[in-house]
Design a protein around this motif. Sequence first.
Motif, PDB file in Angstrom:
ATOM      1  N   PRO A  82       0.829  -1.217   0.000  1.00  0.00           N
ATOM      2  CA  PRO A  82       0.000   0.000   0.000  1.00  0.00           C
ATOM      3  C   PRO A  82       0.861   1.263   0.000  1.00  0.00           C
ATOM      4  N   ILE A  83       0.368   2.266  -0.725  1.00  0.00           N
ATOM      5  CA  ILE A  83       1.078   3.542  -0.805  1.00  0.00           C
ATOM      6  C   ILE A  83       0.618   4.432   0.342  1.00  0.00           C
ATOM      7  N   ASP A  84       1.542   4.864   1.163  1.00  0.00           N
ATOM      8  CA  ASP A  84       1.234   5.720   2.311  1.00  0.00           C
ATOM      9  C   ASP A  84       2.092   6.978   2.216  1.00  0.00           C
ATOM     10  N   VAL A  85       1.447   8.116   1.970  1.00  0.00           N
ATOM     11  CA  VAL A  85       2.169   9.368   1.772  1.00  0.00           C
ATOM     12  C   VAL A  85       2.967   9.748   3.021  1.00  0.00           C
ATOM     13  N   THR A  86       2.369   9.565   4.196  1.00  0.00           N
ATOM     14  CA  THR A  86       3.049   9.975   5.427  1.00  0.00           C
ATOM     15  C   THR A  86       4.313   9.136   5.670  1.00  0.00           C
ATOM     16  N   LYS A  87       4.256   7.833   5.388  1.00  0.00           N
ATOM     17  CA  LYS A  87       5.440   6.993   5.573  1.00  0.00           C
ATOM     18  C   LYS A  87       6.544   7.365   4.590  1.00  0.00           C
ATOM     19  N   ILE A  88       6.150   7.734   3.369  1.00  0.00           N
ATOM     20  CA  ILE A  88       7.141   8.143   2.365  1.00  0.00           C
ATOM     21  C   ILE A  88       7.872   9.401   2.826  1.00  0.00           C
ATOM     22  N   LEU A  89       7.108  10.378   3.331  1.00  0.00           N
ATOM     23  CA  LEU A  89       7.715  11.637   3.771  1.00  0.00           C
ATOM     24  C   LEU A  89       8.543  11.441   5.041  1.00  0.00           C
ATOM     25  N   GLU A  90       8.121  10.520   5.892  1.00  0.00           N
ATOM     26  CA  GLU A  90       8.909  10.244   7.098  1.00  0.00           C
ATOM     27  C   GLU A  90      10.252   9.616   6.740  1.00  0.00           C
ATOM     28  N   LEU A  94      -5.512   6.311  -3.231  1.00  0.00           N
ATOM     29  CA  LEU A  94      -4.335   5.753  -3.904  1.00  0.00           C
ATOM     30  C   LEU A  94      -4.357   4.235  -3.955  1.00  0.00           C
ATOM     31  N   ASN A  95      -4.955   3.616  -2.940  1.00  0.00           N
ATOM     32  CA  ASN A  95      -4.926   2.150  -2.852  1.00  0.00           C
ATOM     33  C   ASN A  95      -6.226   1.480  -3.268  1.00  0.00           C
ATOM     34  N   ASN A  96      -7.264   2.269  -3.518  1.00  0.00           N
ATOM     35  CA  ASN A  96      -8.548   1.681  -3.903  1.00  0.00           C
ATOM     36  C   ASN A  96      -9.080   2.223  -5.217  1.00  0.00           C
ATOM     37  N   SER A  97      -8.282   2.965  -5.942  1.00  0.00           N
ATOM     38  CA  SER A  97      -8.716   3.505  -7.234  1.00  0.00           C
ATOM     39  C   SER A  97      -7.483   3.740  -8.102  1.00  0.00           C
ATOM     40  N   ASN A  98      -7.738   4.207  -9.304  1.00  0.00           N
ATOM     41  CA  ASN A  98      -6.641   4.511 -10.230  1.00  0.00           C
ATOM     42  C   ASN A  98      -6.316   6.003 -10.252  1.00  0.00           C
ATOM     43  N   ILE A  99      -6.855   6.750  -9.319  1.00  0.00           N
ATOM     44  CA  ILE A  99      -6.621   8.189  -9.266  1.00  0.00           C
ATOM     45  C   ILE A  99      -5.172   8.451  -8.858  1.00  0.00           C
ATOM     46  N   GLY A 100      -4.541   9.411  -9.522  1.00  0.00           N
ATOM     47  CA  GLY A 100      -3.164   9.780  -9.204  1.00  0.00           C
ATOM     48  C   GLY A 100      -3.090  11.184  -8.637  1.00  0.00           C
ATOM     49  N   PHE A 101      -1.996  11.488  -7.948  1.00  0.00           N
ATOM     50  CA  PHE A 101      -1.834  12.783  -7.299  1.00  0.00           C
ATOM     51  C   PHE A 101      -0.396  13.275  -7.458  1.00  0.00           C
ATOM     52  N   THR A 102      -0.256  14.601  -7.463  1.00  0.00           N
ATOM     53  CA  THR A 102       1.041  15.264  -7.385  1.00  0.00           C
ATOM     54  C   THR A 102       1.020  16.135  -6.138  1.00  0.00           C
ATOM     55  N   ILE A 103       2.031  15.986  -5.287  1.00  0.00           N
ATOM     56  CA  ILE A 103       2.069  16.697  -4.007  1.00  0.00           C
ATOM     57  C   ILE A 103       3.309  17.588  -3.953  1.00  0.00           C
ATOM     58  N   PHE A 104       3.098  18.850  -3.580  1.00  0.00           N
ATOM     59  CA  PHE A 104       4.202  19.775  -3.317  1.00  0.00           C
ATOM     60  C   PHE A 104       4.411  19.786  -1.802  1.00  0.00           C
ATOM     61  N   GLY A 155      13.658  19.143  -5.878  1.00  0.00           N
ATOM     62  CA  GLY A 155      13.838  17.823  -6.466  1.00  0.00           C
ATOM     63  C   GLY A 155      12.668  16.897  -6.209  1.00  0.00           C
ATOM     64  N   THR A 156      12.742  15.719  -6.801  1.00  0.00           N
ATOM     65  CA  THR A 156      11.701  14.704  -6.659  1.00  0.00           C
ATOM     66  C   THR A 156      11.967  13.883  -5.403  1.00  0.00           C
ATOM     67  N   VAL A 157      10.966  13.823  -4.528  1.00  0.00           N
ATOM     68  CA  VAL A 157      11.078  13.029  -3.309  1.00  0.00           C
ATOM     69  C   VAL A 157      10.643  11.592  -3.570  1.00  0.00           C
ATOM     70  N   TYR A 158       9.577  11.450  -4.363  1.00  0.00           N
ATOM     71  CA  TYR A 158       9.037  10.109  -4.631  1.00  0.00           C
ATOM     72  C   TYR A 158       8.299  10.160  -5.961  1.00  0.00           C
ATOM     73  N   SER A 159       8.312   9.034  -6.688  1.00  0.00           N
ATOM     74  CA  SER A 159       7.596   8.984  -7.956  1.00  0.00           C
ATOM     75  C   SER A 159       7.268   7.544  -8.325  1.00  0.00           C
ATOM     76  N   ASP A 160       6.004   7.320  -8.644  1.00  0.00           N
ATOM     77  CA  ASP A 160       5.574   6.058  -9.245  1.00  0.00           C
ATOM     78  C   ASP A 160       4.422   6.376 -10.185  1.00  0.00           C
ATOM     79  N   ASP A 161       3.679   5.361 -10.619  1.00  0.00           N
ATOM     80  CA  ASP A 161       2.629   5.585 -11.605  1.00  0.00           C
ATOM     81  C   ASP A 161       1.447   6.378 -11.055  1.00  0.00           C
ATOM     82  N   GLN A 162       1.231   6.349  -9.740  1.00  0.00           N
ATOM     83  CA  GLN A 162       0.072   7.014  -9.150  1.00  0.00           C
ATOM     84  C   GLN A 162       0.410   8.223  -8.289  1.00  0.00           C
ATOM     85  N   LEU A 163       1.649   8.377  -7.902  1.00  0.00           N
ATOM     86  CA  LEU A 163       1.988   9.432  -6.951  1.00  0.00           C
ATOM     87  C   LEU A 163       3.364  10.016  -7.265  1.00  0.00           C
TER      88      LEU A 163
END
Length: 292
Positions: free
Chosen positions: A77-85, A110-120, A204-212
């Motif tokens: 599962p993709i977890d934004v908070t864990k990635i930033l931590e 992120l984990n139950n749909s195909n919706i993608g996001f870009t976060i600053f 710079g890029t902190v994280y990148s995949d197909d959905q986030l």
Amino acid sequence: MTKQVVSSLSILLVFLFHCITTSGQPVAAPTQPANTPAQPANPPAQPANPPTQPANPPVQPAKAPAQPAQVPVQKGPIDVTKILEKAHGYSVFVRLLKSTGVAKQLYGQLNNSNIGFTIFAPTDSAFSNLKPGTINSLSDLQKTQLIQFHILNTVVTLSNFQTLSNPVPTEAGDVSAGAFPLNITTAGNQVNISTGLVNTTLGGTVYSDDQLTIYQVTKVLLPLDIFSPKAKKVAAAPTPTLSKPKTTKEDAPVSPSGAAKVDEAAAVSLSRHGMLEPIGVAVVAFFVMKGI
């Protein structure tokens, strides 16, 4: 015989004289051999311009965004908070993501749909540069909108920023109604972000995949709708009206009360005139009868 003896003595005397003369000469000091391991007579000279370390080592072009350490693609599962931590330096943003409930919403989509996001993602130093009490002075709704203002509801790669149309829609509001405008422009490899109050460049890029995709920003993106709502309220132009001509007493309209008084006076005048008319007729008839 005598001649031979004299000749031999002469030779002997010459030999002795030569030996005495030679032994009287000072003994010469021993000299260094021609080829000794001592310093050479002409040591090799240093090169005229010896290679030196460059004073300013080559750096990345100014327009290239700095690249922080990128967090590996998450397994499971993709977890934004864990990635930033794991990226470190985003503790304030993570805390706001959790307290506003936005982190939970992102996790579900992120984990139950195909919706993608870009976060600053603003760094901790970006929040520390704000005036004291800036975040604490916001209501819960405003904190949520502030965090949503840092999120685009699509995945945007570095090469695709130039294809965006301004104002760029965020999760904070509908830009078609003029709410929460965010403008993004590019110049070479540099991506510029403007909110109307804050101007910054993409890190710079902190994280990148197909959905986030998560990018670093060194300033908190402050939307006009929250931090300067008065700037968004453009005073409506007054509706043009025709100027009214000045009126005189003769032209002034008669008020309803004035009209009533005029009608009343006219009625009294008419009633008096009606009473005098039969009285005059009776007086004339009286004098006729008397023969006057």
